[in-house]
Design a protein around this motif. Structure first.
Motif, PDB file in Angstrom:
ATOM      1  N   VAL A  45       1.066  -1.044   0.008  1.00 37.99           N
ATOM      2  CA  VAL A  45       0.024  -0.012  -0.060  1.00 37.99           C
ATOM      3  C   VAL A  45       0.763   1.271  -0.020  1.00 37.99           C
ATOM      4  CG1 VAL A  45      -1.646   1.220   1.496  1.00 37.99           C
ATOM      5  CG2 VAL A  45      -1.857  -0.860   1.010  1.00 37.99           C
ATOM      6  N   GLY A  46       0.430   1.976  -0.844  1.00 36.41           N
ATOM      7  CA  GLY A  46       1.317   3.594  -1.240  1.00 36.41           C
ATOM      8  C   GLY A  46       2.562   3.436  -1.912  1.00 36.41           C
ATOM      9  N   ASP A  47       3.087   2.087  -2.604  1.00 40.12           N
ATOM     10  CA  ASP A  47       4.069   2.214  -3.482  1.00 40.12           C
ATOM     11  C   ASP A  47       3.486   2.393  -4.731  1.00 40.12           C
ATOM     12  OD1 ASP A  47       5.749   0.993  -1.591  1.00 40.12           O
ATOM     13  OD2 ASP A  47       5.500  -1.086  -2.704  1.00 40.12           O
ATOM     14  N   THR A  48       4.331   3.099  -5.627  1.00 39.51           N
ATOM     15  CA  THR A  48       3.929   3.633  -6.778  1.00 39.51           C
ATOM     16  C   THR A  48       4.701   2.477  -7.981  1.00 39.51           C
ATOM     17  OG1 THR A  48       4.143   5.995  -6.603  1.00 39.51           O
ATOM     18  CG2 THR A  48       4.354   5.322  -8.672  1.00 39.51           C
ATOM     19  N   VAL A  49       3.580   2.012  -8.734  1.00 39.72           N
ATOM     20  CA  VAL A  49       3.896   0.787  -9.452  1.00 39.72           C
ATOM     21  C   VAL A  49       3.794   1.262 -11.069  1.00 39.72           C
ATOM     22  CG1 VAL A  49       3.496  -1.204  -7.882  1.00 39.72           C
ATOM     23  CG2 VAL A  49       1.698  -0.360  -9.438  1.00 39.72           C
ATOM     24  N   ARG A  50       4.627   0.613 -11.879  1.00 34.51           N
ATOM     25  CA  ARG A  50       4.437   1.021 -13.152  1.00 34.51           C
ATOM     26  C   ARG A  50       3.767  -0.228 -14.022  1.00 34.51           C
ATOM     27  NH1 ARG A  50       8.241   4.366 -16.805  1.00 34.51           N
ATOM     28  NH2 ARG A  50       7.846   3.580 -19.103  1.00 34.51           N
ATOM     29  N   VAL A  51       2.627   0.030 -14.653  1.00 30.44           N
ATOM     30  CA  VAL A  51       1.990  -0.899 -15.385  1.00 30.44           C
ATOM     31  C   VAL A  51       2.352  -0.671 -16.751  1.00 30.44           C
ATOM     32  CG1 VAL A  51      -0.397  -1.980 -15.823  1.00 30.44           C
ATOM     33  CG2 VAL A  51       0.192  -1.014 -13.590  1.00 30.44           C
ATOM     34  N   VAL A  52       2.745  -1.598 -17.650  1.00 28.75           N
ATOM     35  CA  VAL A  52       3.143  -1.336 -19.006  1.00 28.75           C
ATOM     36  C   VAL A  52       2.266  -2.311 -19.937  1.00 28.75           C
ATOM     37  CG1 VAL A  52       5.030  -1.456 -20.491  1.00 28.75           C
ATOM     38  CG2 VAL A  52       5.652  -1.117 -18.271  1.00 28.75           C
ATOM     39  N   GLY A  53       2.147  -1.488 -21.080  1.00 26.95           N
ATOM     40  CA  GLY A  53       1.093  -2.331 -22.176  1.00 26.95           C
ATOM     41  C   GLY A  53       0.776  -1.555 -23.181  1.00 26.95           C
ATOM     42  N   SER A  54      -0.293  -1.507 -23.934  1.00 22.59           N
ATOM     43  CA  SER A  54      -0.562  -0.629 -24.991  1.00 22.59           C
ATOM     44  C   SER A  54      -1.977  -0.423 -25.036  1.00 22.59           C
ATOM     45  CB  SER A  54      -0.254  -1.006 -26.405  1.00 22.59           C
ATOM     46  OG  SER A  54      -0.832  -2.456 -26.564  1.00 22.59           O
ATOM     47  N   GLY A  55      -2.435   0.548 -25.660  1.00 25.02           N
ATOM     48  CA  GLY A  55      -3.943   1.117 -25.736  1.00 25.02           C
ATOM     49  C   GLY A  55      -4.657   1.552 -24.506  1.00 25.02           C
ATOM     50  N   PHE A  56      -3.731   2.164 -23.454  1.00 20.61           N
ATOM     51  CA  PHE A  56      -4.256   2.776 -22.569  1.00 20.61           C
ATOM     52  C   PHE A  56      -4.999   4.317 -22.638  1.00 20.61           C
ATOM     53  CE2 PHE A  56      -0.618   0.809 -19.565  1.00 20.61           C
ATOM     54  CZ  PHE A  56      -1.243  -0.542 -19.797  1.00 20.61           C
ATOM     55  N   GLY A  57      -4.595   4.692 -23.912  1.00 18.11           N
ATOM     56  CA  GLY A  57      -5.136   6.005 -24.037  1.00 18.11           C
ATOM     57  C   GLY A  57      -4.011   7.232 -23.427  1.00 18.11           C
ATOM     58  N   ALA A  58      -4.068   8.150 -24.326  1.00 17.87           N
ATOM     59  CA  ALA A  58      -2.916   9.259 -24.115  1.00 17.87           C
ATOM     60  C   ALA A  58      -3.341  10.142 -22.938  1.00 17.87           C
ATOM     61  CB  ALA A  58      -3.217  10.417 -25.215  1.00 17.87           C
ATOM     62  N   ALA A  59      -4.617  10.052 -22.402  1.00 18.36           N
ATOM     63  CA  ALA A  59      -4.902  10.592 -21.046  1.00 18.36           C
ATOM     64  C   ALA A  59      -5.639   9.732 -20.359  1.00 18.36           C
ATOM     65  CB  ALA A  59      -5.681  11.870 -21.321  1.00 18.36           C
ATOM     66  N   ARG A  60      -5.922   9.751 -19.249  1.00 25.07           N
ATOM     67  CA  ARG A  60      -6.506   8.523 -18.375  1.00 25.07           C
ATOM     68  C   ARG A  60      -8.100   8.763 -18.631  1.00 25.07           C
ATOM     69  NH1 ARG A  60      -8.741   7.538 -13.428  1.00 25.07           N
ATOM     70  NH2 ARG A  60      -8.330   9.715 -12.546  1.00 25.07           N
ATOM     71  N   GLY A  61      -8.875  10.007 -18.317  1.00 27.28           N
ATOM     72  CA  GLY A  61     -10.034  10.309 -18.574  1.00 27.28           C
ATOM     73  C   GLY A  61     -10.713   9.563 -17.543  1.00 27.28           C
TER      74      GLY A  61
ATOM     75  N   ASN B 186      -0.259   7.192 -19.831  1.00 30.67           N
ATOM     76  CA  ASN B 186       0.012   7.373 -21.341  1.00 30.67           C
ATOM     77  C   ASN B 186      -0.387   6.337 -22.164  1.00 30.67           C
ATOM     78  OD1 ASN B 186       2.345   5.929 -22.004  1.00 30.67           O
ATOM     79  ND2 ASN B 186       3.480   7.626 -21.563  1.00 30.67           N
ATOM     80  N   ASP B 187      -0.381   6.129 -23.376  1.00 38.94           N
ATOM     81  CA  ASP B 187      -0.933   5.145 -24.152  1.00 38.94           C
ATOM     82  C   ASP B 187      -0.100   3.716 -23.935  1.00 38.94           C
ATOM     83  OD1 ASP B 187      -2.650   4.078 -26.115  1.00 38.94           O
ATOM     84  OD2 ASP B 187      -1.312   3.758 -27.461  1.00 38.94           O
ATOM     85  N   THR B 188       1.089   3.703 -23.286  1.00 38.82           N
ATOM     86  CA  THR B 188       1.744   2.502 -23.192  1.00 38.82           C
ATOM     87  C   THR B 188       2.244   2.271 -21.710  1.00 38.82           C
ATOM     88  OG1 THR B 188       3.979   3.555 -23.451  1.00 38.82           O
ATOM     89  CG2 THR B 188       2.859   2.605 -25.394  1.00 38.82           C
ATOM     90  N   PHE B 189       1.814   3.172 -20.604  1.00 38.81           N
ATOM     91  CA  PHE B 189       2.061   2.881 -19.606  1.00 38.81           C
ATOM     92  C   PHE B 189       1.407   3.719 -18.486  1.00 38.81           C
ATOM     93  CE2 PHE B 189       5.259   6.169 -19.712  1.00 38.81           C
ATOM     94  CZ  PHE B 189       5.150   6.793 -18.371  1.00 38.81           C
ATOM     95  N   ALA B 190       1.338   3.454 -17.299  1.00 39.34           N
ATOM     96  CA  ALA B 190       0.536   4.151 -16.366  1.00 39.34           C
ATOM     97  C   ALA B 190       1.533   3.717 -14.754  1.00 39.34           C
ATOM     98  CB  ALA B 190      -0.955   3.608 -16.136  1.00 39.34           C
ATOM     99  N   LEU B 191       1.546   4.935 -14.293  1.00 40.12           N
ATOM    100  CA  LEU B 191       2.111   4.970 -12.965  1.00 40.12           C
ATOM    101  C   LEU B 191       1.034   5.097 -12.023  1.00 40.12           C
ATOM    102  CD1 LEU B 191       5.273   7.241 -13.125  1.00 40.12           C
ATOM    103  CD2 LEU B 191       5.204   4.810 -13.184  1.00 40.12           C
ATOM    104  N   VAL B 192       0.719   4.109 -10.961  1.00 37.01           N
ATOM    105  CA  VAL B 192      -0.284   4.067 -10.192  1.00 37.01           C
ATOM    106  C   VAL B 192       0.266   3.674  -8.770  1.00 37.01           C
ATOM    107  CG1 VAL B 192      -2.467   2.784  -9.816  1.00 37.01           C
ATOM    108  CG2 VAL B 192      -1.477   3.015 -11.961  1.00 37.01           C
ATOM    109  N   VAL B 193      -0.655   4.550  -7.788  1.00 40.31           N
ATOM    110  CA  VAL B 193      -0.402   4.578  -6.374  1.00 40.31           C
ATOM    111  C   VAL B 193      -1.090   3.227  -5.789  1.00 40.31           C
ATOM    112  CG1 VAL B 193      -0.313   5.318  -3.901  1.00 40.31           C
ATOM    113  CG2 VAL B 193       0.513   6.666  -5.884  1.00 40.31           C
ATOM    114  N   VAL B 194      -0.459   2.176  -5.294  1.00 40.89           N
ATOM    115  CA  VAL B 194      -1.487   1.043  -4.609  1.00 40.89           C
ATOM    116  C   VAL B 194      -2.174   1.681  -3.386  1.00 40.89           C
ATOM    117  CG1 VAL B 194      -1.333  -1.113  -3.367  1.00 40.89           C
ATOM    118  CG2 VAL B 194       0.441  -0.429  -5.264  1.00 40.89           C
ATOM    119  N   PRO B 195      -3.683   1.608  -3.464  1.00 42.92           N
ATOM    120  CA  PRO B 195      -4.624   1.967  -2.698  1.00 42.92           C
ATOM    121  C   PRO B 195      -4.690   1.513  -1.389  1.00 42.92           C
ATOM    122  CG  PRO B 195      -5.801   0.760  -4.484  1.00 42.92           C
ATOM    123  CD  PRO B 195      -4.086   0.723  -4.901  1.00 42.92           C
ATOM    124  N   ALA B 196      -5.236   2.138  -0.485  1.00 39.39           N
ATOM    125  CA  ALA B 196      -4.907   1.425   0.775  1.00 39.39           C
ATOM    126  C   ALA B 196      -5.993   0.333   1.192  1.00 39.39           C
ATOM    127  CB  ALA B 196      -5.709   2.584   1.898  1.00 39.39           C
TER     128      ALA B 196
END
Length: 70
Positions: free
Chosen positions: A7-23, A41-51
């Motif tokens: 919880v609280g760590d920032t993780v990088r999720v890699v892939g494609s087709g995520f879209g240029a903006a999160r929306g 962005n379209d190929t990765f997301a940095l995400v903070v693990v929720p509580a």
């Protein structure tokens, strides 16, 4: 993406087709959606693990469609 994160760590999720903006897109840790997204962005997301994250699959939901769990 790492094999595990806390919880609280920032993780990088890699892939494609995520879209240029999160929306309305999201990353889910089992049944819990992340609320903090330092980068997206379209190929990765940095995400903070929720509580309230639980052990289980991580999925990306784009345009209402979930990815296969990882």
């Amino acid at each position: 993406m790492p094999d595990s994160a806390r919880v609280g760590d920032t993780v990088r999720v890699v892939g494609s087709g995520f879209g240029a903006a999160r929306g309305e897109s999201s990353v889910r840790f089992a049944s819990s959606a992340a609320v903090l997204y330092p980068a997206w962005n379209d190929t990765f997301a940095l995400v903070v693990v929720p509580a309230d994250a639980a052990s289980g699959d991580v999925t990306i939901v784009v345009d209402g469609l979930p990815s296969a769990g990882v």
